[in-house]
Design an enzyme around this catalytic site. Structure first.
Site, PDB file in Angstrom:
ATOM      1  N   ASN A 148      43.460 -28.106  -2.051  1.00 31.12           N
ATOM      2  CA  ASN A 148      42.819 -28.988  -1.062  1.00 31.12           C
ATOM      3  C   ASN A 148      41.770 -28.270  -0.215  1.00 31.12           C
ATOM      4  OD1 ASN A 148      44.545 -27.543   0.560  1.00 31.12           O
ATOM      5  ND2 ASN A 148      45.947 -29.229   0.957  1.00 31.12           N
ATOM      6  N   ARG A 286      45.866 -23.586  11.445  1.00 34.59           N
ATOM      7  CA  ARG A 286      47.212 -23.824  11.951  1.00 34.59           C
ATOM      8  C   ARG A 286      47.186 -23.888  13.467  1.00 34.59           C
ATOM      9  NH1 ARG A 286      48.045 -25.591   7.757  1.00 34.59           N
ATOM     10  NH2 ARG A 286      49.556 -24.951   6.187  1.00 34.59           N
ATOM     11  N   GLN A 315      55.080 -29.788  14.145  1.00 35.20           N
ATOM     12  CA  GLN A 315      54.619 -30.999  13.467  1.00 35.20           C
ATOM     13  C   GLN A 315      55.825 -31.773  12.934  1.00 35.20           C
ATOM     14  OE1 GLN A 315      50.173 -29.547  12.068  1.00 35.20           O
ATOM     15  NE2 GLN A 315      51.586 -30.257  10.536  1.00 35.20           N
ATOM     16  N   HIS A 334      47.873 -34.150  11.014  1.00 34.76           N
ATOM     17  CA  HIS A 334      47.514 -33.187   9.963  1.00 34.76           C
ATOM     18  C   HIS A 334      47.190 -33.931   8.656  1.00 34.76           C
ATOM     19  CE1 HIS A 334      48.617 -29.027   8.085  1.00 34.76           C
ATOM     20  NE2 HIS A 334      47.487 -29.520   7.610  1.00 34.76           N
TER      21      HIS A 334
HETATM   22  P1  NAD Z   1      42.492 -17.933   1.804  1.00 34.53           P
HETATM   23  O1  NAD Z   1      43.683 -17.098   1.573  1.00 34.53           O
HETATM   24  O2  NAD Z   1      41.563 -18.217   0.672  1.00 34.53           O
HETATM   25  O3  NAD Z   1      41.607 -17.352   3.005  1.00 34.53           O
HETATM   26  C1  NAD Z   1      42.134 -16.736   4.139  1.00 34.53           C
HETATM   27  C2  NAD Z   1      41.220 -15.570   4.494  1.00 34.53           C
HETATM   28  O4  NAD Z   1      41.618 -15.028   5.756  1.00 34.53           O
HETATM   29  C3  NAD Z   1      41.315 -14.433   3.484  1.00 34.53           C
HETATM   30  O5  NAD Z   1      40.024 -14.175   2.969  1.00 34.53           O
HETATM   31  C4  NAD Z   1      41.843 -13.235   4.284  1.00 34.53           C
HETATM   32  O6  NAD Z   1      41.229 -12.032   3.931  1.00 34.53           O
HETATM   33  C5  NAD Z   1      41.464 -13.615   5.692  1.00 34.53           C
HETATM   34  N1  NAD Z   1      42.358 -13.028   6.709  1.00 34.53           N
HETATM   35  C6  NAD Z   1      43.718 -13.038   6.741  1.00 34.53           C
HETATM   36  N2  NAD Z   1      44.152 -12.470   7.876  1.00 34.53           N
HETATM   37  C7  NAD Z   1      43.055 -12.083   8.574  1.00 34.53           C
HETATM   38  C8  NAD Z   1      42.865 -11.460   9.837  1.00 34.53           C
HETATM   39  N3  NAD Z   1      43.906 -11.118  10.601  1.00 34.53           N
HETATM   40  N4  NAD Z   1      41.606 -11.223  10.255  1.00 34.53           N
HETATM   41  C9  NAD Z   1      40.541 -11.582   9.479  1.00 34.53           C
HETATM   42  N5  NAD Z   1      40.664 -12.169   8.273  1.00 34.53           N
HETATM   43  C10 NAD Z   1      41.906 -12.439   7.831  1.00 34.53           C
HETATM   44  O7  NAD Z   1      43.071 -19.303   2.408  1.00 34.53           O
HETATM   45  P2  NAD Z   1      42.382 -20.730   2.451  1.00 34.53           P
HETATM   46  O8  NAD Z   1      42.698 -21.485   1.220  1.00 34.53           O
HETATM   47  O9  NAD Z   1      40.955 -20.566   2.855  1.00 34.53           O
HETATM   48  O10 NAD Z   1      43.212 -21.380   3.632  1.00 34.53           O
HETATM   49  C11 NAD Z   1      43.202 -20.819   4.925  1.00 34.53           C
HETATM   50  C12 NAD Z   1      44.249 -21.499   5.783  1.00 34.53           C
HETATM   51  O11 NAD Z   1      43.880 -22.864   5.997  1.00 34.53           O
HETATM   52  C13 NAD Z   1      45.628 -21.593   5.130  1.00 34.53           C
HETATM   53  O12 NAD Z   1      46.371 -20.421   5.317  1.00 34.53           O
HETATM   54  C14 NAD Z   1      46.242 -22.770   5.843  1.00 34.53           C
HETATM   55  O13 NAD Z   1      46.919 -22.348   6.998  1.00 34.53           O
HETATM   56  C15 NAD Z   1      45.050 -23.625   6.257  1.00 34.53           C
HETATM   57  N6  NAD Z   1      44.989 -24.898   5.495  1.00 34.53           N
HETATM   58  C16 NAD Z   1      44.987 -26.067   6.198  1.00 34.53           C
HETATM   59  C17 NAD Z   1      44.936 -27.278   5.524  1.00 34.53           C
HETATM   60  C18 NAD Z   1      44.886 -28.588   6.268  1.00 34.53           C
HETATM   61  O14 NAD Z   1      45.228 -29.634   5.697  1.00 34.53           O
HETATM   62  N7  NAD Z   1      44.472 -28.606   7.528  1.00 34.53           N
HETATM   63  C19 NAD Z   1      44.903 -27.303   4.125  1.00 34.53           C
HETATM   64  C20 NAD Z   1      44.840 -26.092   3.440  1.00 34.53           C
HETATM   65  C21 NAD Z   1      44.919 -24.900   4.129  1.00 34.53           C
END
Ligand code: NAD
Length: 386
Positions: A148, A286, A315, A334
């Site tokens: 997603n 989050r 949530q 959400h």
């Molecule tokens: P991803 O793993 O592709 O990207 C996360 C990035 O954050 C990575 O590139 C990682 O290197 C970086 N990272 C991690 N910790 C870090 C830090 N402390 N400082 C700097 N960079 C850091 O994940 P994604 O698919 O892009 O998703 C990201 C987040 O979005 C998920 O973990 C989830 O919580 C959230 N999400 C929300 C929804 C929604 O419906 N609102 C849906 C999907 C995901």
């Protein structure tokens, strides 16, 4: 026979199935990074475009699981000691849950879930599972990575435009019979020429940057790993070594980090104070990444001009959660990652992961968060246990 305990959000109040407004959805087979969309074997158990993320939709899993002789329990009753979730957890070998309506798998619950082997997130973001406790208990945690990302990226672009152009109050005026042009535009700007910064440029953060390029913003990012030079050049990205440097420079911030113990409260009073006055913050990652009351203070003092997103803690958010009523907010429940389009992919991915698990075959590396007692796959790249 195994018990599969599946926690999904409640059905629509108008009943199930809904009356669908469209007859089909586009089929997406490959994501932007080359990863293939879910490829389960055999029939899906639903028609793509159907509402399968709620209890009656059952992610389309019943016929597959029952054909193997497994028991499927589906409930939305997930919180409190007398919940259906607590009642069935000791029997469950697999727990399926979604971030939108998370079944929080705390250390205490994991300790009581003696048969649990697989905690499967139908979506992305497995922070509702205590990953350290899961690793110690030998539980595999998997999610449908990529499913997603575009759904959320589209929502981020929409929220930026909603906030900066002051759309929501204008819509409210029009619904109420008004024609208050001056009231509508006194906080409305174009995004063209503004500076935008992504904190976290993973799958979603990067998809947002790519979608914003044609709007003519100057694009910035910070994250642990620097992106490939070709991507930086293509988008004209400016890299910042840390979030402080980024927020000092930009007008609009998108927070898109995973939540784990050391990113809890990442956005606090100190970071808000470093933002440009009148900047905007979009958080679809989050709720716990942002200190609940710090954002309210930043909005009330006009340090920031708006906050929007769809993620809260806990949530579902309680009725009196202050983010429901804080000024200049563009919050929703959400929802961004559970459009009907997204559901088709994450339900298919859930089936694919179950097929691998029950065939004792490896689960795709990119779907793994915890495996073999430690972070694995996407979990190793994106999460920390502390
Ligand atoms: P991803 O793993 O592709 O990207 C996360 C990035 O954050 C990575 O590139 C990682 O290197 C970086 N990272 C991690 N910790 C870090 C830090 N402390 N400082 C700097 N960079 C850091 O994940 P994604 O698919 O892009 O998703 C990201 C987040 O979005 C998920 O973990 C989830 O919580 C959230 N999400 C929300 C929804 C929604 O419906 N609102 C849906 C999907 C995901």
């Amino acid at each position: 026979m195994s018990t599969v305990l599946c926690v999904l959000y409640p059905d629509p109040v108008t009943g199930y199935p809904p009356e669908y407004v469209r007859d089909e959805i586009p089929e997406i087979t490959v994501y932007a990074n080359g990863q293939s969309a879910p490829t389960p074997r055999g029939p899906l158990g639903f028609k793509p475009g159907q509402l399968v993320g709620c209890v009656s939709g059952e992610l389309g899993l019943r016929s597959y699981l029952e054909s193997l002789g497994h028991e499927l329990i589906v409930t939305s009753d997930k919180d409190g000691p007398d919940s259906t979730f607590e009642r069935y957890l000791p029997e469950a070998e697999v727990v399926i849950s979604q971030p939108f309506w998370p079944a929080y798998l705390t250390e205490e619950r994991i300790a009581g879930a003696k048969k649990l082997k697989l905690a499967l997130t139908a979506g992305i973001g497995s922070d509702h599972v205590d990953l350290r406790a899961a690793a110690q208990a030998g539980i595999t945690v998997a999610e449908v990575t990529g499913s997603n990302c575009v759904s959320v990226a589209e929502q981020v672009v929409m929220l930026i435009l909603l906030l900066v152009r002051n759309y929501l109050p204008s819509h409210t005026f029009s619904e109420a019979g008004g024609w208050n042009i001056a009231d509508c535009v006194e906080r409305a700007y174009d995004i063209e020429g503004m500076r935008f910064g992504a904190i976290g440029a993973g799958r979603i953060g990067l998809a947002v940057l790519q979608r914003l390029k044609p709007f003519g913003l100057s694009l910035h990012y910070t994250q642990r790993h620097r992106l490939a030079p070709e991507i930086e050049d293509d988008l004209g990205l400016s890299f910042h070594a840390d979030a402080e440097s980024l927020v000092r420079s930009v007008d609009i911030v998108n927070l898109q980090l995973p939540l784990y113990p050391s990113t809890e409260g990442f956005f606090n009073d100190a970071l808000f104070a470093k933002m440009k006055r009148g900047a905007y913050l979009i958080n679809t990652a989050r709720g716990k990444l942002v200190e609940r009351d710090a954002v309210i203070r930043a909005l009330q003092s006009r340090q920031i001009a708006g906050y929007a997103g769809d993620v809260w803690f806990p949530q579902p958010a309680p009725l009196d959660h202050p983010w429901r009523t804080m000024p200049f907010n563009g919050m929703t429940p959400h929802v961004s990652g559970t459009t009907l389009s997204a559901q088709a992919r994450y339900a298919a991915g859930t089936l694919e992961i179950l097929q691998s698990y029950f065939a004792s075959a490896p689960i795709r590396e990119e779907y793994l968060i915890v495996d073999g007692g430690n972070l694995a796959g996407t979990g190793s790249a994106s999460y920390q246990l502390t």
